[in-house]
Every structure is written in structure tokens, then in C-alpha cells.
Design an enzyme around this catalytic site. Structure first.
Site, short mmCIF file in Angstrom:
data_model
loop_
_atom_site.label_atom_id
_atom_site.label_comp_id
_atom_site.label_asym_id
_atom_site.label_seq_id
_atom_site.Cartn_x
_atom_site.Cartn_y
_atom_site.Cartn_z
N GLU A 87 -6.28 1.12 -5.88
CA GLU A 87 -5.08 0.31 -6.03
C GLU A 87 -5.29 -1.08 -5.45
O GLU A 87 -6.17 -1.29 -4.63
CB GLU A 87 -3.87 0.98 -5.36
CG GLU A 87 -4.05 1.32 -3.89
CD GLU A 87 -3.51 0.28 -2.92
OE1 GLU A 87 -2.93 -0.72 -3.35
OE2 GLU A 87 -3.68 0.48 -1.71
N SER A 127 -4.43 -6.97 -1.34
CA SER A 127 -5.28 -6.08 -0.55
C SER A 127 -5.67 -4.89 -1.41
O SER A 127 -4.88 -4.42 -2.22
CB SER A 127 -4.51 -5.62 0.69
OG SER A 127 -5.30 -4.79 1.49
N HIS A 146 0.81 -1.23 0.00
CA HIS A 146 0.00 0.00 0.00
C HIS A 146 0.84 1.28 0.00
O HIS A 146 0.31 2.35 0.25
CB HIS A 146 -0.99 0.04 1.17
CG HIS A 146 -2.06 -0.99 1.11
ND1 HIS A 146 -3.04 -1.00 0.13
CD2 HIS A 146 -2.32 -2.07 1.91
CE1 HIS A 146 -3.85 -2.03 0.33
NE2 HIS A 146 -3.43 -2.69 1.39
#
Length: 181
Positions: free
Chosen positions: A143, A117, A69
Site C-alpha cells: 500500500e 509513505s 496506513h
């Protein structure tokens, strides 16, 4: 002093997983970034169709592939992102000359990192008053990251491309069987 222990036999869990020989290049992988109807560690449940508007608005190339992330660590590009009956399927390619992408590929190949994720903005949701579960009805997908610990158990890489000799032998045998029929 004596101790007594009771042995409890638990039934074995049986999980069915789709297996296939994917035609993936050495730097490609695929998996599920989200699963429908399954609560994540924060109590969110993504509902079928939640990604539809976002995927229509922006294609796979506009959804970023990140490492853990971190916006400053893109590691590749998504070639396919779609909803199916199970959840959000993704297929992407790690960028060859990016150092972190090479590290990510090695870690995925070894099974040291295999989580996926999503990073998103909630557009529409409802909350179950009794359980507190939030049902995500519409999501703006920003994303999909390769992560060590996904918040949603089961969101992970399901196949990675390889030039491994065993895969080549299996593909060759499958090809011979298909041509002999």
C-alpha cells in the site's frame, strides 16, 4: 550583565523541483512515495529496481491507497505506479463519495497534509555492518498512504488536480501559444 552573540551566516540551500501543469482531474494527485538512495528515519535505503518484481506481479489497482496506513480507511485508487530515476512515482484518484477521501483532498490542497509513505514486506535486503543502514533490494509493495509525517523526507505529493481559475487561464494561454507556433 552583558551577553555576546555571534551571527553565523549559513549558505542558502537550493532545491530544484520539477514543475509542470499536470492534466489531473480535481480528485487526482501525484507524487513520490519513495526515493532511491535516500535513508529514511529508520535507516532504510531503497535501491533502484527494488519495486520491479512487485509492480510486475500486481498492478496499481492492487496496491491500496490508504489514509495514514489504516487498513480500514481506503481513500482512493492508484492509477499509475512506476519506478523512475528518482524513485517510486505514484498517481492516484481520491474516491468521491468517501468522507475521509474528501477530507484528505482538502488537507492536501491546503498543504496541511502532503506526505506519502509505503507499506511493504522486505523480500531481499543487505545491511551495512559499519553504518547499520539496511539497503532494500526487493520490496513487496502492499500500500501507499497519504500521511502527515512520512518516515522518508521528500516522499510527498508534488501536484494535485484543480479546477482553480488560475490553472485554467495558464492552460488556455499555453494552448494558444502552442497553436500559434
Amino acid at each position: 550583565m552583558s551577553h555576546s552573540f555571534a551571527l553565523t551566516r549559513r549558505p542558502l540551500a537550493r532545491h530544484t523541483a520539477l514543475a509542470r501543469l499536470a492534466s489531473l482531474s480535481a480528485d487526482a494527485f501525484e507524487g513520490y512515495a519513495s526515493l532511491f538512495g535516500v535513508a529514511d528515519g529508520a535507516g532504510d535505503v531503497v535501491e533502484p529496481g527494488a519495486f520491479a518484481a512487485s509492480l510486475k506481479k500486481r498492478g496499481p489497482r492492487e496496491v491500496r491507497m490508504l489514509w495514514q496506513h489504516f487498513a480500514h480507511e481506503p481513500i482512493g485508487v492508484w492509477e499509475a505506479i512506476r519506478e523512475d530515476s528518482r524513485g517510486l512515482y505514484v498517481r492516484g484518484r481520491l474516491t468521491g463519495h468517501v468522507q475521509r477521501a474528501g477530507e484528505a483532498r482538502a488537507l492536501i490542497a491546503d498543504g496541511a497534509v502532503n506526505g506519502l509513505s509505503i507499506g511493504f514486506r522486505t523480500r531481499r535486503a543487505t545491511r551495512d555492518a559499519r553504518s547499520g543502514t539496511r539497503h532494500l533490494l526487493e520490496i513487496e509493495l502492499w500500500e501507499v498512504s497519504v500521511v502527515t509525517f512520512p518516515l522518508l523526507t521528500g516522499s510527498h505529493v508534488t501536484a494535485i488536480g484543480t479546477e482553480h481559475a488560475t490553472a485554467s487561464h495558464i492552460r488556455a494561454a499555453a494552448s494558444r501559444m502552442a497553436s500559434s507556433e
